[in-house]
Design a protein around this motif. Structure first.
Motif, PDB file in Angstrom:
ATOM      1  N   UNK A  91      -0.415  -2.362  20.533  1.00 41.86           N
ATOM      2  CA  UNK A  91      -1.728  -2.721  19.837  1.00 41.86           C
ATOM      3  C   UNK A  91      -1.958  -1.941  18.657  1.00 41.86           C
ATOM      4  N   UNK A  92      -1.946  -0.663  18.949  1.00 45.42           N
ATOM      5  CA  UNK A  92      -2.333   0.509  17.927  1.00 45.42           C
ATOM      6  C   UNK A  92      -1.413   0.648  16.953  1.00 45.42           C
ATOM      7  N   UNK A  93       0.014   0.593  17.372  1.00 48.34           N
ATOM      8  CA  UNK A  93       1.080   0.958  16.391  1.00 48.34           C
ATOM      9  C   UNK A  93       1.085  -0.377  15.569  1.00 48.34           C
ATOM     10  N   UNK A  94       1.029  -1.583  16.118  1.00 49.15           N
ATOM     11  CA  UNK A  94       1.059  -2.877  15.151  1.00 49.15           C
ATOM     12  C   UNK A  94      -0.121  -2.646  14.148  1.00 49.15           C
ATOM     13  N   UNK A  95      -1.261  -2.512  14.502  1.00 47.57           N
ATOM     14  CA  UNK A  95      -2.224  -2.264  13.611  1.00 47.57           C
ATOM     15  C   UNK A  95      -2.033  -1.154  12.549  1.00 47.57           C
ATOM     16  N   UNK A  96      -1.540   0.002  12.808  1.00 46.70           N
ATOM     17  CA  UNK A  96      -1.125   1.078  11.965  1.00 46.70           C
ATOM     18  C   UNK A  96      -0.091   0.634  10.932  1.00 46.70           C
ATOM     19  N   UNK A  97       0.849  -0.371  11.621  1.00 44.06           N
ATOM     20  CA  UNK A  97       1.937  -0.845  10.445  1.00 44.06           C
ATOM     21  C   UNK A  97       1.480  -1.834   9.618  1.00 44.06           C
ATOM     22  N   UNK A  98       0.644  -2.548  10.025  1.00 43.89           N
ATOM     23  CA  UNK A  98      -0.173  -3.555   9.355  1.00 43.89           C
ATOM     24  C   UNK A  98      -1.025  -3.071   8.124  1.00 43.89           C
ATOM     25  N   UNK A  99      -1.810  -1.744   8.551  1.00 42.30           N
ATOM     26  CA  UNK A  99      -2.625  -1.011   7.578  1.00 42.30           C
ATOM     27  C   UNK A  99      -1.648  -0.438   6.395  1.00 42.30           C
ATOM     28  N   UNK A 100      -0.506   0.083   7.108  1.00 43.52           N
ATOM     29  CA  UNK A 100       0.358   0.583   6.067  1.00 43.52           C
ATOM     30  C   UNK A 100       0.974  -0.230   5.057  1.00 43.52           C
ATOM     31  N   UNK A 101       1.294  -1.629   5.546  1.00 47.70           N
ATOM     32  CA  UNK A 101       1.872  -2.743   4.619  1.00 47.70           C
ATOM     33  C   UNK A 101       1.289  -4.060   5.047  1.00 47.70           C
ATOM     34  N   UNK A 102       0.096  -4.393   4.442  1.00 46.98           N
ATOM     35  CA  UNK A 102      -0.781  -5.454   4.723  1.00 46.98           C
ATOM     36  C   UNK A 102      -0.009  -6.626   4.789  1.00 46.98           C
ATOM     37  N   UNK A 103       1.246  -6.786   4.025  1.00 44.94           N
ATOM     38  CA  UNK A 103       1.851  -8.082   3.807  1.00 44.94           C
ATOM     39  C   UNK A 103       3.062  -8.133   4.878  1.00 44.94           C
ATOM     40  N   UNK A 104       3.263  -7.214   5.964  1.00 43.67           N
ATOM     41  CA  UNK A 104       4.110  -7.164   6.714  1.00 43.67           C
ATOM     42  C   UNK A 104       4.151  -8.493   7.637  1.00 43.67           C
ATOM     43  N   UNK A 105       5.163  -9.230   7.292  1.00 41.48           N
ATOM     44  CA  UNK A 105       5.095 -10.613   8.214  1.00 41.48           C
ATOM     45  C   UNK A 105       5.710 -10.497   9.439  1.00 41.48           C
ATOM     46  N   UNK A 106       6.552  -9.609   9.974  1.00 44.59           N
ATOM     47  CA  UNK A 106       7.201  -9.634  11.051  1.00 44.59           C
ATOM     48  C   UNK A 106       6.298  -8.704  12.109  1.00 44.59           C
ATOM     49  N   UNK A 107       5.656  -7.790  11.601  1.00 45.03           N
ATOM     50  CA  UNK A 107       4.674  -7.161  12.498  1.00 45.03           C
ATOM     51  C   UNK A 107       3.489  -7.980  12.570  1.00 45.03           C
ATOM     52  N   UNK A 108       3.199  -8.752  11.807  1.00 36.96           N
ATOM     53  CA  UNK A 108       1.961  -9.812  11.933  1.00 36.96           C
ATOM     54  C   UNK A 108       2.099 -10.708  12.972  1.00 36.96           C
ATOM     55  N   UNK A 109       3.202 -11.187  13.046  1.00 38.80           N
ATOM     56  CA  UNK A 109       3.871 -12.276  14.068  1.00 38.80           C
ATOM     57  C   UNK A 109       3.941 -11.563  15.450  1.00 38.80           C
ATOM     58  N   UNK A 110       4.388 -10.479  15.656  1.00 39.56           N
ATOM     59  CA  UNK A 110       4.402  -9.617  16.845  1.00 39.56           C
ATOM     60  C   UNK A 110       2.950  -9.307  17.106  1.00 39.56           C
ATOM     61  N   UNK A 111       2.379  -8.865  16.342  1.00 36.57           N
ATOM     62  CA  UNK A 111       0.942  -8.696  16.815  1.00 36.57           C
ATOM     63  C   UNK A 111       0.078  -9.741  17.286  1.00 36.57           C
ATOM     64  N   UNK A 112       0.311 -10.812  16.634  1.00 36.19           N
ATOM     65  CA  UNK A 112      -0.395 -12.127  17.013  1.00 36.19           C
ATOM     66  C   UNK A 112       0.202 -12.413  18.543  1.00 36.19           C
ATOM     67  N   UNK A 113       1.288 -12.468  18.735  1.00 37.53           N
ATOM     68  CA  UNK A 113       2.069 -12.887  20.029  1.00 37.53           C
ATOM     69  C   UNK A 113       1.384 -11.816  21.087  1.00 37.53           C
ATOM     70  N   UNK A 114       1.363 -10.434  20.792  1.00 33.27           N
ATOM     71  CA  UNK A 114       0.591  -9.639  21.783  1.00 33.27           C
ATOM     72  C   UNK A 114      -0.818 -10.020  22.095  1.00 33.27           C
ATOM     73  N   UNK A 115      -1.456 -10.407  21.063  1.00 36.25           N
ATOM     74  CA  UNK A 115      -2.980 -10.506  21.121  1.00 36.25           C
ATOM     75  C   UNK A 115      -3.173 -12.098  22.052  1.00 36.25           C
ATOM     76  N   UNK A 116      -2.353 -12.976  21.873  1.00 34.90           N
ATOM     77  CA  UNK A 116      -2.324 -14.011  22.469  1.00 34.90           C
ATOM     78  C   UNK A 116      -1.323 -14.352  23.635  1.00 34.90           C
TER      79      UNK A 116
END
Length: 230
Positions: A202-227
């Motif tokens: 979770x922390x790494x995904x959030x850091x990746x998205x902070x680094x690149x807010x438009x990161x589509x793949x990371x957002x998808x993975x993060x969403x799956x992790x959180x759900x």
């Protein structure tokens, strides 16, 4: 008898000339068709035209060298792999063809060939993307020691380079992601899949998205992790 032989030879010579003229005419027409198809991005027709050109004159290898990209553009991976293998015989150190061959190997699930090709490419010019691809392949094979070593090298490269990694969103669409964000995403996936450490993931995904807010793949993975993978 001599007159008959002479007449036959004359007819044969004329026929040969006519065939040559016809062949040249065909070749010119095929070239025009190729150019027109390329200009209109009709890649399927361009492939046919290139093959016809090569049938007429196999020495025109420039047209053969266009086939790998044309097959790639039409998502014909098997034909692309075959065409780029032929092109590499003429240009064994071509970065363009080695990369296409590596991408074909990736699509066809040939992991050993994929890693060998990316290692060749990385040796040529030290592009971080090639080392990233090697690392992703190593992760897929479970060679986590190599993954960790490569990630350390990539982390150092990310401090000084503005290079990006292509992430495929579909067969025809990709997104360029800054190297640092891509590495954080890979560490998140490792944490989740290898270590089963969802908090770190979770922390790494959030850091990746902070680094690149438009990161589509990371957002998808993060969403799956959180759900819970839903």
């Amino acid at each position: 008898m001599k007159k008959t032989i002479l007449a036959f030879c004359t007819i044969a010579a004329l026929t040969s000339c006519n065939n040559k003229s016809g062949s040249n005419g065909n070749l010119d027409n095929y070239k025009k068709l190729f150019d027109k198809s390329m200009n209109s991005k009709d890649f399927n027709t361009a492939i046919v035209a290139a093959q016809l050109i090569l049938t007429e004159d196999s020495s025109l290898t420039l047209y053969g060298d266009t086939l790998p990209e044309l097959y790639a553009a039409t998502s014909n991976i098997m034909a692309c792999d075959d065409a780029v293998t032929t092109a590499l015989k003429r240009n064994p150190k071509s970065e363009r063809f080695l990369l296409l061959k590596a991408l074909c190997a990736e699509q066809l699930g040939k992991v050993d060939e994929q890693m060998s090709l990316y290692n060749q490419l990385y040796a040529i010019n030290k592009k971080p993307e090639y080392l990233y691809r090697i690392t992703a392949a190593e992760f897929g094979t479970g060679n986590f020691k190599a993954v960790e070593n490569n990630l350390k090298e990539l982390d150092q490269l990310a401090l000084t380079t503005k290079d990006s990694i292509d992430f495929m969103l579909s067969e025809t669409e990709k997104q360029k992601v800054p190297l640092k964000a891509a590495l954080l995403n890979m560490r998140a996936i490792m944490a989740a899949q290898k270590d089963r450490d969802m908090l770190s993931a979770k922390k790494y995904f959030e850091a990746a998205i902070r680094e690149f807010p438009d990161f589509i793949v990371a957002k998808e993975y993060y969403k799956r992790l959180m759900t819970g993978g839903k």
